[in-house]
Design a protein around this motif. Sequence first.
Motif, PDB file in Angstrom:
ATOM      1  N   GLY B  16       0.845  -1.193   0.000  1.00 16.13           N
ATOM      2  CA  GLY B  16       0.000   0.000   0.000  1.00 16.13           C
ATOM      3  C   GLY B  16       0.877   1.237   0.000  1.00 16.13           C
ATOM      4  N   GLU B  17       0.638   2.122   0.966  1.00 24.53           N
ATOM      5  CA  GLU B  17       1.406   3.364   1.062  1.00 24.53           C
ATOM      6  C   GLU B  17       2.744   3.161   1.789  1.00 24.53           C
ATOM      7  OE1 GLU B  17      -0.134   6.838   0.162  1.00 24.53           O
ATOM      8  OE2 GLU B  17      -0.743   5.180  -1.136  1.00 24.53           O
ATOM      9  N   ASN B  18       2.830   2.052   2.528  1.00 19.50           N
ATOM     10  CA  ASN B  18       4.015   1.848   3.368  1.00 19.50           C
ATOM     11  C   ASN B  18       5.202   1.330   2.571  1.00 19.50           C
ATOM     12  OD1 ASN B  18       2.661   2.624   5.639  1.00 19.50           O
ATOM     13  ND2 ASN B  18       2.116   0.537   6.240  1.00 19.50           N
ATOM     14  N   GLN B  19       6.335   1.985   2.753  1.00 14.45           N
ATOM     15  CA  GLN B  19       7.559   1.453   2.171  1.00 14.45           C
ATOM     16  C   GLN B  19       8.210   0.533   3.198  1.00 14.45           C
ATOM     17  OE1 GLN B  19      10.188   4.182   0.246  1.00 14.45           O
ATOM     18  NE2 GLN B  19      11.331   2.471  -0.615  1.00 14.45           N
ATOM     19  N   ILE B  20       8.283  -0.750   2.857  1.00 12.19           N
ATOM     20  CA  ILE B  20       8.796  -1.730   3.814  1.00 12.19           C
ATOM     21  C   ILE B  20      10.315  -1.882   3.655  1.00 12.19           C
ATOM     22  CG2 ILE B  20       8.515  -4.089   4.708  1.00 12.19           C
ATOM     23  CD1 ILE B  20       5.898  -2.616   4.800  1.00 12.19           C
ATOM     24  N   LEU B  21      10.785  -1.888   2.395  1.00 12.18           N
ATOM     25  CA  LEU B  21      12.224  -1.985   2.148  1.00 12.18           C
ATOM     26  C   LEU B  21      12.648  -0.805   1.287  1.00 12.18           C
ATOM     27  CD1 LEU B  21      12.516  -5.793   1.329  1.00 12.18           C
ATOM     28  CD2 LEU B  21      13.244  -4.646   3.433  1.00 12.18           C
ATOM     29  N   ASN B  22      13.773  -0.209   1.639  1.00 11.17           N
ATOM     30  CA  ASN B  22      14.172   1.041   1.003  1.00 11.17           C
ATOM     31  C   ASN B  22      15.550   0.912   0.360  1.00 11.17           C
ATOM     32  OD1 ASN B  22      14.542   3.651   0.235  1.00 11.17           O
ATOM     33  ND2 ASN B  22      14.406   4.524   2.310  1.00 11.17           N
ATOM     34  N   ASP B  23      15.567   0.889  -0.968  1.00 15.85           N
ATOM     35  CA  ASP B  23      16.803   0.933  -1.748  1.00 15.85           C
ATOM     36  C   ASP B  23      17.872  -0.019  -1.213  1.00 15.85           C
ATOM     37  OD1 ASP B  23      18.162   1.949  -3.967  1.00 15.85           O
ATOM     38  OD2 ASP B  23      19.406   3.192  -2.651  1.00 15.85           O
ATOM     39  N   ILE B  24      17.552  -1.314  -1.275  1.00 17.19           N
ATOM     40  CA  ILE B  24      18.493  -2.324  -0.774  1.00 17.19           C
ATOM     41  C   ILE B  24      19.433  -2.762  -1.892  1.00 17.19           C
ATOM     42  CG2 ILE B  24      18.712  -4.606   0.295  1.00 17.19           C
ATOM     43  CD1 ILE B  24      17.076  -3.091   2.153  1.00 17.19           C
ATOM     44  N   ASN B  25      20.725  -2.722  -1.636  1.00 14.04           N
ATOM     45  CA  ASN B  25      21.730  -3.279  -2.551  1.00 14.04           C
ATOM     46  C   ASN B  25      22.517  -4.320  -1.786  1.00 14.04           C
ATOM     47  OD1 ASN B  25      21.583  -1.523  -5.068  1.00 14.04           O
ATOM     48  ND2 ASN B  25      21.683  -0.018  -3.402  1.00 14.04           N
ATOM     49  N   LEU B  26      22.398  -5.559  -2.250  1.00  9.71           N
ATOM     50  CA  LEU B  26      22.972  -6.632  -1.451  1.00  9.71           C
ATOM     51  C   LEU B  26      23.295  -7.820  -2.341  1.00  9.71           C
ATOM     52  CD1 LEU B  26      23.526  -7.513   1.475  1.00  9.71           C
ATOM     53  CD2 LEU B  26      21.129  -8.135   1.688  1.00  9.71           C
ATOM     54  N   LYS B  27      24.484  -8.422  -2.105  1.00  4.49           N
ATOM     55  CA  LYS B  27      24.888  -9.605  -2.864  1.00  4.49           C
ATOM     56  C   LYS B  27      24.960 -10.796  -1.936  1.00  4.49           C
ATOM     57  CE  LYS B  27      28.065  -8.090  -6.478  1.00  4.49           C
ATOM     58  NZ  LYS B  27      29.486  -8.019  -6.795  1.00  4.49           N
ATOM     59  N   PHE B  28      24.470 -11.927  -2.408  1.00  2.00           N
ATOM     60  CA  PHE B  28      24.598 -13.147  -1.615  1.00  2.00           C
ATOM     61  C   PHE B  28      25.597 -14.071  -2.306  1.00  2.00           C
ATOM     62  CE2 PHE B  28      20.536 -11.336  -0.576  1.00  2.00           C
ATOM     63  CZ  PHE B  28      20.429 -11.512   0.797  1.00  2.00           C
ATOM     64  N   GLN B  29      26.637 -14.461  -1.578  1.00  2.00           N
ATOM     65  CA  GLN B  29      27.694 -15.272  -2.169  1.00  2.00           C
ATOM     66  C   GLN B  29      27.284 -16.733  -2.267  1.00  2.00           C
ATOM     67  OE1 GLN B  29      30.420 -13.666  -3.233  1.00  2.00           O
ATOM     68  NE2 GLN B  29      29.716 -11.727  -2.346  1.00  2.00           N
ATOM     69  N   ARG B  30      27.773 -17.384  -3.326  1.00  3.33           N
ATOM     70  CA  ARG B  30      27.454 -18.785  -3.575  1.00  3.33           C
ATOM     71  C   ARG B  30      28.019 -19.678  -2.472  1.00  3.33           C
ATOM     72  NH1 ARG B  30      27.684 -23.028  -7.994  1.00  3.33           N
ATOM     73  NH2 ARG B  30      29.773 -23.549  -7.480  1.00  3.33           N
ATOM     74  N   LYS B  31      27.196 -20.626  -2.036  1.00  2.00           N
ATOM     75  CA  LYS B  31      27.596 -21.605  -1.024  1.00  2.00           C
ATOM     76  C   LYS B  31      28.145 -20.958   0.252  1.00  2.00           C
ATOM     77  CE  LYS B  31      28.303 -25.239  -4.371  1.00  2.00           C
ATOM     78  NZ  LYS B  31      29.222 -26.217  -4.957  1.00  2.00           N
ATOM     79  N   LYS B  32      27.539 -19.840   0.593  1.00  2.00           N
ATOM     80  CA  LYS B  32      27.867 -19.205   1.871  1.00  2.00           C
ATOM     81  C   LYS B  32      26.569 -19.017   2.642  1.00  2.00           C
ATOM     82  CE  LYS B  32      32.232 -18.371   0.995  1.00  2.00           C
ATOM     83  NZ  LYS B  32      33.166 -19.377   1.483  1.00  2.00           N
ATOM     84  N   VAL B  33      26.696 -18.788   3.936  1.00  3.57           N
ATOM     85  CA  VAL B  33      25.526 -18.471   4.741  1.00  3.57           C
ATOM     86  C   VAL B  33      25.536 -16.979   5.011  1.00  3.57           C
ATOM     87  CG1 VAL B  33      24.343 -18.846   6.934  1.00  3.57           C
ATOM     88  CG2 VAL B  33      25.572 -20.737   5.854  1.00  3.57           C
ATOM     89  N   THR B  34      24.454 -16.322   4.625  1.00  9.87           N
ATOM     90  CA  THR B  34      24.335 -14.904   4.925  1.00  9.87           C
ATOM     91  C   THR B  34      23.240 -14.735   5.969  1.00  9.87           C
ATOM     92  OG1 THR B  34      24.953 -14.368   2.670  1.00  9.87           O
ATOM     93  CG2 THR B  34      23.935 -12.605   3.963  1.00  9.87           C
ATOM     94  N   ALA B  35      23.589 -14.130   7.094  1.00  8.51           N
ATOM     95  CA  ALA B  35      22.592 -13.892   8.132  1.00  8.51           C
ATOM     96  C   ALA B  35      21.948 -12.536   7.900  1.00  8.51           C
ATOM     97  CB  ALA B  35      23.253 -13.941   9.499  1.00  8.51           C
ATOM     98  N   ILE B  36      20.628 -12.472   8.080  1.00  7.38           N
ATOM     99  CA  ILE B  36      19.924 -11.192   8.028  1.00  7.38           C
ATOM    100  C   ILE B  36      19.511 -10.890   9.459  1.00  7.38           C
ATOM    101  CG2 ILE B  36      18.021  -9.896   7.005  1.00  7.38           C
ATOM    102  CD1 ILE B  36      19.422 -11.077   4.769  1.00  7.38           C
ATOM    103  N   MET B  37      19.966  -9.769   9.960  1.00  8.11           N
ATOM    104  CA  MET B  37      19.638  -9.428  11.343  1.00  8.11           C
ATOM    105  C   MET B  37      19.007  -8.061  11.396  1.00  8.11           C
ATOM    106  SD  MET B  37      22.716 -10.981  13.567  1.00  8.11           S
ATOM    107  CE  MET B  37      21.576 -11.218  14.900  1.00  8.11           C
TER     108      MET B  37
END
Lengths: 277, 252
Positions: B16-37
């Motif tokens: 709706g009117e709410n912006q939940i995520l704002n201009d995210i630039n992010l790479k996830f590396q192959r066969k790695k674990v990326t934590a989102i905190m």
Amino acid sequence: MKKSSLKIRHAKNYLFIGIIGLCSILLMIPLILIFYQLITLGGKSINLTFLTQIPKSPGESGGGIYNAIVGTTLLVALASLVSIPLGILTGVYISEYQNSRLSGAVRTCVDILQGTPSIVIGIIVYTWVVRPMSQFSAISGGVALGIMMLPVIIKTTEETLGLIPMSLKEASLALGVPYYKTILKVVIPTGFSGILTGILLSISRVAGETAPLLFTAFGNAFLTYSIFKPISAIPLLIFNYATSPYEEWHQLAWGASLLVVGMILLLNLVAKGVTKR
Amino acid sequence: MTESVLRLDHFNFFIGENQILNDINLKFQRKKVTAIMGPSGCGKTSMIRCINRMNEWVKNARVEGEILFYGKNLFQMDPILLRRKIGMVFQRPNPFPTMSIFENVIAGYLLNGIKLSKTDKERIVEDSLRKAALWDEVKDGIHRKGTFLSGGQQQRLCIARALAMNPRLLLLDEPTSALDPKATSHIEELIIELKKTVTIVLVTHNIAQASRVSDFTAFLYLGELVEYGETTKMFTVPEDKRTEEYLTGKFG
Ligand SMILES: Nc1ncnc2c1ncn2[C@@H]1O[C@H](COP(=O)(O)OP(=O)(O)OP(=O)(O)O)[C@@H](O)[C@H]1O
Ligand SMILES: [Mg+2]
């Protein structure tokens, strides 16, 4: 002072519980009397002949209501054939798209349909089906009963599916299962017992209907398995025989009444059992 | 240099009117674990739900920008095929109540109408349950209903269900929030084992867990990516003040 007012409150509570309890018991009395009456008057006519023979001519003793049992079975089967899939799919739609304008319209139609007198459904089906076919028939009777089954099936389906959490659908979608397969293989099976209850209740509702069959199935003193011919049904037979002047036929009508009420009772008990699971 | 499996490129998400995520630039590396905190409500779940396009079922949801999966814009791919390559385990366990444990594990095949031989089925079920550290507990009652299991067992069943599809990318939304310490350490071992073959995105509130299993950490705050880097580095010398406050328990 405090103690006595507490006592009064307790007394009022007991009085209230007593009154509502008494009302519930009073309500059961007519039901029990109906069963008692049916069993004493109709119980003795129920035997193998009654279930397997067609009626004898007036004045002759013996004979049964086999033709009406076949008729009711056939009519309910025809009605179910269309109304069960149609009802379930409509129920799925209005539970999936709760706020759409179409769902609102469908809900209103279902309410109106549920309140429509069954005799009116009978004459409408007469103009839609019987007139064009120039024939009373099991088909037209099935259509009339099917229309009457729809609201119950649609409503119970909607209510049941409304209770299924979104997370379950998401579990399926997240596995790459398309939306329609998610509905058919996850949502409907999960709500199966609720939907089945609705189906059983809708059958028990129409199995005893007479009015919509008066101008559609019409009734038939003989046995037929054809869906294109006038056909007997248990409630029609009760109506015709109870209003006839012959004592033997009155007997059959009582037996038929007991049979149909017993059937409805059984369906309701099964429906209860299904819901419990 | 490891290649990136997944990349968020100027990614925005609105409901709706709410912006939940704002201009995210992010790479996830192959066969790695990326934590989102990040603190509750900062958009962690929303982000991973965008990655397998589950948010398309949310009313008035809208995305801007791109998410690239193996270099291709994910929003131009067939969502059905995409979701078969991206496994997801939800915050709350959601096994199918009508199915047995056995059927739950291979639900992805059953529901999609993919035919498997009996031996294949048995192999996939055993493999997946072993990986999810559940096999020993359920092997004697594999045809019982999945909903008879405890909450923690149900969650591991859901992990097994996702693994059975052989995903290339696995999204885990607080997979251990309902588990006891023993089951949690099982799952953590599993994550470390799994990263030999799959790329993993792990949403977690548990700082110790992130430091144990993740290679990289992304820190979100109010829908923005505040900091991203190697977990060991970020946890010892965070660059942003908000990350530091979160890590030291000042909020969240
Ligand atoms: N379906 C929805 N409709 C409207 N707003 C939503 C919806 N889902 C999430 N939000 C909003 O999006 C924001 C981010 O929610 P999200 O679930 O992604 O948070 P989270 O970081 O996963 O939090 P938590 O740690 O508590 O799980 C919240 O402010 C929430 O209110
Ligand atoms: Mg969340």
